[in-house]
Design a protein around this motif. Structure first.
Motif, short mmCIF file in Angstrom:
data_model
loop_
_atom_site.label_atom_id
_atom_site.label_comp_id
_atom_site.label_asym_id
_atom_site.label_seq_id
_atom_site.Cartn_x
_atom_site.Cartn_y
_atom_site.Cartn_z
N UNK A 121 0.83 -1.19 0.00
CA UNK A 121 0.00 0.00 0.00
C UNK A 121 0.87 1.25 0.00
N UNK A 122 0.40 2.26 -0.70
CA UNK A 122 1.10 3.53 -0.82
C UNK A 122 0.61 4.47 0.27
N UNK A 123 1.52 5.19 0.89
CA UNK A 123 1.12 6.12 1.97
C UNK A 123 0.19 7.21 1.45
N UNK A 124 0.27 7.50 0.15
CA UNK A 124 -0.62 8.51 -0.43
C UNK A 124 -2.00 7.96 -0.76
N UNK A 125 -2.14 6.66 -0.63
CA UNK A 125 -3.44 6.01 -0.85
C UNK A 125 -3.60 4.95 0.24
N UNK A 126 -3.85 5.38 1.46
CA UNK A 126 -3.82 4.45 2.60
C UNK A 126 -5.01 3.50 2.62
N UNK A 127 -4.80 2.37 3.29
CA UNK A 127 -5.85 1.40 3.51
C UNK A 127 -6.79 1.87 4.62
N UNK A 128 -7.99 1.33 4.69
CA UNK A 128 -8.83 1.60 5.86
C UNK A 128 -8.16 1.06 7.11
N UNK A 129 -8.44 1.66 8.24
CA UNK A 129 -7.87 1.17 9.48
C UNK A 129 -8.30 -0.25 9.78
N UNK A 130 -7.43 -0.97 10.46
CA UNK A 130 -7.72 -2.35 10.89
C UNK A 130 -8.10 -3.27 9.73
N UNK A 131 -7.37 -3.14 8.63
CA UNK A 131 -7.59 -4.03 7.49
C UNK A 131 -6.67 -5.23 7.58
N UNK A 132 -7.17 -6.38 7.15
CA UNK A 132 -6.32 -7.55 6.98
C UNK A 132 -5.78 -7.48 5.55
N UNK A 133 -4.48 -7.19 5.42
CA UNK A 133 -3.89 -6.95 4.11
C UNK A 133 -3.00 -8.13 3.71
N UNK A 134 -3.19 -8.61 2.47
CA UNK A 134 -2.43 -9.74 1.96
C UNK A 134 -1.67 -9.30 0.72
N UNK A 135 -0.36 -9.34 0.81
CA UNK A 135 0.50 -8.93 -0.30
C UNK A 135 0.87 -10.15 -1.14
#
Length: 362
Positions: free
Chosen positions: A233-247
């Motif tokens: 994820x890019x800091x200029x396009x942040x994820x919603x808080x408390x997301x389960x992120x899979x790279x």
């Protein structure tokens, strides 16, 4: 029939994946398939960069570390022809064929002057590529070339007709492999759960998904979010808080992520197709979609939510409607999503694709 696909490079994009699937299925139907791609895509890009100046700089692939690597051709059904060229593709570098297919706007320039012995020229269009970082006049010019045109969605066909006065020869929707993307009948999640595929490119609409989720969480703070992406994820396009992120999850894991969700968000502002739409539906996950790509052809009020614009408020409203459904209501929508996806098999798509090629060359 001898068919050559010309790729700008081997990478992990959905467009290359689709070509890999067609290469396999056409070969299994008895056709001889060649995949032509440059030995040094960076060098090709740098040469084109000099011609297009800084308009072209953002085309450099985010998957540059995957140059000349792609799992989508591991099936071994196609001849992989890595060609050492820079400015142009010449007859001596290309095998004779019945059909040669440009798969990206850049590749139309590579094949436009090839002799008829290299095959009738087709343009397989998987997106209407009017992005600000591209040389738009060159892209527009690619649509004017006298190639037969196959597109993957009615959205592309409509865009080309309305904006470029360009007719297409065939619309062939992508399919989905329901042996790869599948989930058994289930009930809603214990905690409401929504998923989406992340991208920091503005046209993909991640910001719309994030805004909608923020709206929903004012009333449903327990809302869980599942996200996957091919890059961080890019800091200029942040994820919603408390997301389960899979790279870069394994392909075998993606179906499990879809199946953990009560709904999948497709929030692109423009999109050629949107493979996650069908993949999620095949995993019995209803899709909430903006009116872009294949969503306008695949989604209806019985199997999901097709929105009429790109409003975060409307996306949020659809999420809340999903949350409020009881298991019986949700189960009906879930099953309808699965049945809709089941009708979109790759086997059906390759028959239509083959017919478009044979019908033109016969």
């Amino acid at each position: 029939m001898r068919v050559s696909f010309v790729l700008p490079e081997l990478n992990l994009t959905g467009g290359v994946r689709v070509v890999g699937i067609y290469a396999q299925l056409l070969a299994e139907r008895g056709h001889q398939i060649s995949i032509i791609y440059p030995k040094s895509p960076r060098a090709v890009k740098q040469t084109f960069f000099r011609k297009c100046k800084d308009l072209y700089k953002k085309i450099i692939s985010s998957n540059s570390e995957e140059i000349n690597k792609s799992p989508f051709f591991d099936h071994g059904k196609a001849d992989m022809l890595m060609i050492d060229f820079y400015d142009e593709l010449t007859d001596d570098l290309v095998p004779d064929a019945d059909v040669i297919i440009a798969t990206f706007w850049m590749t139309t320039a590579w094949i436009k002057d090839l002799s008829p012995d290299k095959g009738e020229k087709f343009y397989f269009i998987q997106h209407y590529e009017m992005h600000d970082w591209l040389p738009k006049q060159i892209v527009k010019g690619s649509y004017k070339l006298p190639f037969k045109k196959i597109v993957v969605s009615e959205w592309i066909a409509d865009s080309l007709l309305k904006l470029e006065n360009c007719l297409v020869d065939a619309v062939v929707l992508n399919g989905v492999d329901t042996s790869q993307f599948y989930a058994p009948i289930r009930t809603k999640q214990t905690a409401p759960t929504i998923g989406f595929m992340y991208s920091d490119r503005a046209f993909k609409g991640t910001d719309l998904a994030v805004k909608a989720i923020d709206i929903v969480r004012h009333s449903y703070p327990e809302l869980k979010i599942i996200v996957f992406s091919s890059k961080p994820a890019n800091v200029n396009c942040p994820l919603p808080g408390n997301s389960d992120f899979y790279l870069c999850p394994e392909q075998s894991m993606i179906k499990e992520l879809y199946a953990k969700c009560d709904a999948w968000l497709f929030t692109s502002r423009n999109e050629g197709f949107g493979l996650p739409i069908l993949e999620a539906m095949a995993c019995r996950t209803p899709v909430i979609a903006t009116p872009a790509g294949a969503a306008t052809s695949l989604i209806n009020s019985k199997n999901g939510y097709l929105l009429d614009d790109f409003s975060p408020d409307k996306i949020a409203k659809a999420i809340i409607e999903i949350i409020k459904m009881d298991n019986k209501q949700w189960g009906t929508v879930s099953e309808n999503a699965f049945l809709s996806a089941k009708q979109c098999s790759w086997e059906n798509s390759v028959i239509e694709f083959e017919s478009a090629l044979i019908g033109s060359s016969s």
